[in-house]
Design a protein around this motif. Sequence first.
Motif, short mmCIF file in Angstrom:
data_model
loop_
_atom_site.label_atom_id
_atom_site.label_comp_id
_atom_site.label_asym_id
_atom_site.label_seq_id
_atom_site.Cartn_x
_atom_site.Cartn_y
_atom_site.Cartn_z
N GLY A 96 0.80 -1.21 0.00
CA GLY A 96 0.00 0.00 0.00
C GLY A 96 0.84 1.27 0.00
O GLY A 96 2.06 1.23 0.21
N ILE A 97 0.19 2.40 -0.25
CA ILE A 97 0.85 3.71 -0.27
C ILE A 97 -0.04 4.70 0.46
O ILE A 97 -1.27 4.69 0.30
N ALA A 98 0.57 5.57 1.26
CA ALA A 98 -0.13 6.67 1.91
C ALA A 98 0.53 7.97 1.49
O ALA A 98 1.66 8.25 1.90
N SER A 99 -0.15 8.75 0.64
CA SER A 99 0.35 10.04 0.18
C SER A 99 -0.42 11.12 0.92
O SER A 99 -1.61 11.33 0.67
N ILE A 100 0.26 11.82 1.82
CA ILE A 100 -0.39 12.77 2.72
C ILE A 100 -0.09 14.20 2.28
O ILE A 100 1.07 14.61 2.20
N THR A 101 -1.14 14.97 1.98
CA THR A 101 -0.95 16.34 1.53
C THR A 101 -0.54 17.26 2.68
O THR A 101 -1.02 17.11 3.81
N ILE A 102 0.31 18.24 2.37
CA ILE A 102 0.68 19.25 3.36
C ILE A 102 -0.04 20.58 3.05
O ILE A 102 0.26 21.59 3.69
N ASN A 103 -0.94 20.55 2.09
CA ASN A 103 -1.76 21.72 1.77
C ASN A 103 -3.23 21.33 1.79
O ASN A 103 -3.92 21.39 0.77
N PRO A 104 -3.73 20.90 2.95
CA PRO A 104 -5.09 20.37 3.01
C PRO A 104 -6.18 21.41 2.75
O PRO A 104 -7.29 21.04 2.38
N ALA A 105 -5.87 22.70 2.91
CA ALA A 105 -6.87 23.72 2.63
C ALA A 105 -7.28 23.69 1.16
O ALA A 105 -8.45 23.93 0.83
N PHE A 106 -6.34 23.38 0.31
CA PHE A 106 -6.63 23.27 -1.13
C PHE A 106 -6.93 21.83 -1.53
O PHE A 106 -7.84 21.56 -2.32
N ASP A 107 -6.14 20.90 -0.99
CA ASP A 107 -6.25 19.48 -1.38
C ASP A 107 -7.39 18.79 -0.63
O ASP A 107 -7.17 18.03 0.32
N THR A 108 -8.59 19.08 -1.05
CA THR A 108 -9.78 18.41 -0.52
C THR A 108 -9.85 17.00 -1.11
O THR A 108 -9.12 16.67 -2.05
N PRO A 109 -10.71 16.13 -0.58
CA PRO A 109 -10.87 14.81 -1.19
C PRO A 109 -11.18 14.88 -2.69
O PRO A 109 -10.66 14.08 -3.46
N LYS A 110 -12.01 15.86 -3.09
CA LYS A 110 -12.34 16.00 -4.52
C LYS A 110 -11.10 16.35 -5.34
O LYS A 110 -10.85 15.78 -6.41
N VAL A 111 -10.31 17.29 -4.84
CA VAL A 111 -9.07 17.67 -5.54
C VAL A 111 -8.12 16.48 -5.61
O VAL A 111 -7.50 16.22 -6.66
N LEU A 112 -7.99 15.76 -4.51
CA LEU A 112 -7.11 14.59 -4.49
C LEU A 112 -7.62 13.48 -5.40
O LEU A 112 -6.82 12.75 -6.01
N LYS A 113 -8.93 13.35 -5.53
CA LYS A 113 -9.50 12.36 -6.44
C LYS A 113 -9.13 12.70 -7.88
O LYS A 113 -8.73 11.83 -8.65
N ASP A 114 -9.28 13.98 -8.23
CA ASP A 114 -8.90 14.42 -9.58
C ASP A 114 -7.41 14.22 -9.81
O ASP A 114 -6.98 13.82 -10.90
N HIS A 115 -6.62 14.52 -8.80
CA HIS A 115 -5.16 14.36 -8.90
C HIS A 115 -4.80 12.88 -9.08
O HIS A 115 -3.93 12.55 -9.89
N ALA A 116 -5.47 12.03 -8.33
CA ALA A 116 -5.21 10.58 -8.44
C ALA A 116 -5.55 10.08 -9.84
O ALA A 116 -4.81 9.28 -10.43
N ASP A 117 -6.67 10.56 -10.38
CA ASP A 117 -7.07 10.16 -11.73
C ASP A 117 -6.06 10.66 -12.76
O ASP A 117 -5.73 9.94 -13.72
N LEU A 118 -5.57 11.88 -12.56
CA LEU A 118 -4.59 12.45 -13.48
C LEU A 118 -3.28 11.67 -13.45
O LEU A 118 -2.67 11.41 -14.49
N LEU A 119 -2.87 11.28 -12.25
CA LEU A 119 -1.62 10.53 -12.09
C LEU A 119 -1.73 9.11 -12.65
O LEU A 119 -0.76 8.56 -13.17
N GLY A 120 -2.90 8.52 -12.51
CA GLY A 120 -3.06 7.12 -12.88
C GLY A 120 -2.99 6.19 -11.68
O GLY A 120 -2.47 5.07 -11.78
N VAL A 121 -3.49 6.67 -10.54
CA VAL A 121 -3.53 5.84 -9.33
C VAL A 121 -4.58 4.75 -9.53
O VAL A 121 -5.75 5.02 -9.75
N LYS A 122 -4.14 3.50 -9.45
CA LYS A 122 -5.03 2.35 -9.68
C LYS A 122 -5.03 1.35 -8.52
O LYS A 122 -5.99 0.61 -8.36
N HIS A 123 -3.95 1.31 -7.78
CA HIS A 123 -3.86 0.34 -6.69
C HIS A 123 -4.87 0.70 -5.60
O HIS A 123 -4.91 1.84 -5.13
N TYR A 124 -5.68 -0.28 -5.20
CA TYR A 124 -6.75 -0.03 -4.23
C TYR A 124 -6.23 0.30 -2.85
O TYR A 124 -6.98 0.80 -2.00
#
Length: 208
Positions: A96-124
């Motif tokens: 597994g991987i835990a990528s923890i944002t240090i800018n949580p005011a901007f990096d909401t779950p929605k933003v992180l979801k879009d970022h994950a999709d952009l990166l190609g995050v596939k591992h559950y």
Amino acid sequence: MKNKSYIGITFIVLIFGIWAVPKIIAKFQKSDLHTMGEVPAFELTDQNNKIITNKDYLGKVFVVEFFFSTCPTICPIMNQNMLKLQEEFYGNPKFGIASITINPAFDTPKVLKDHADLLGVKHYNWHLLTGDKDYIYNLANKGFNIYTGENKKVAGGFEHSGLFALIDKDGNIRSRKDEFGNPILYYDGTTDEGVVAIQEDIKKLLEE
């Protein structure tokens, strides 16, 4: 003839046992990686709005990084190197991987979801995590002793280390040792050498 066959079979079984037993024992022995102590406890929200804690990773070998989605410097390199780890261990439920944002005011779950999709995050088991800023900074700087900070004078507005932390199945931070026998503590997530090293050590921990 029966006695000869029996002797032959017994010989084969003994030879197999001599060859196999050390390998079976080695599989369940601890590797030579240094144990630094327990991973700091955490409870954060991932890109799917799911609460994730350190306990969700028990039984898995996982890697921790601190990043932010709009980082213009080292984060893109770290992200690409995490993708290499995803590719190497894709489909392995014990990784597994835990990528923890240090800018949580901007990096909401929605933003992180879009970022994950952009990166190609596939591992559950790859969770991009957000939460309270002070909580995250305390987790990074005091829990892991991995530097993070806000600095309006630098590109992106935040400073952080490019280190990856390696955690074993029991929730302990682990690392290899350098040529002098000293623990390296963390792995450089910005270099090919660091990625190769952590890949090798993930494989060791998966065998424990």
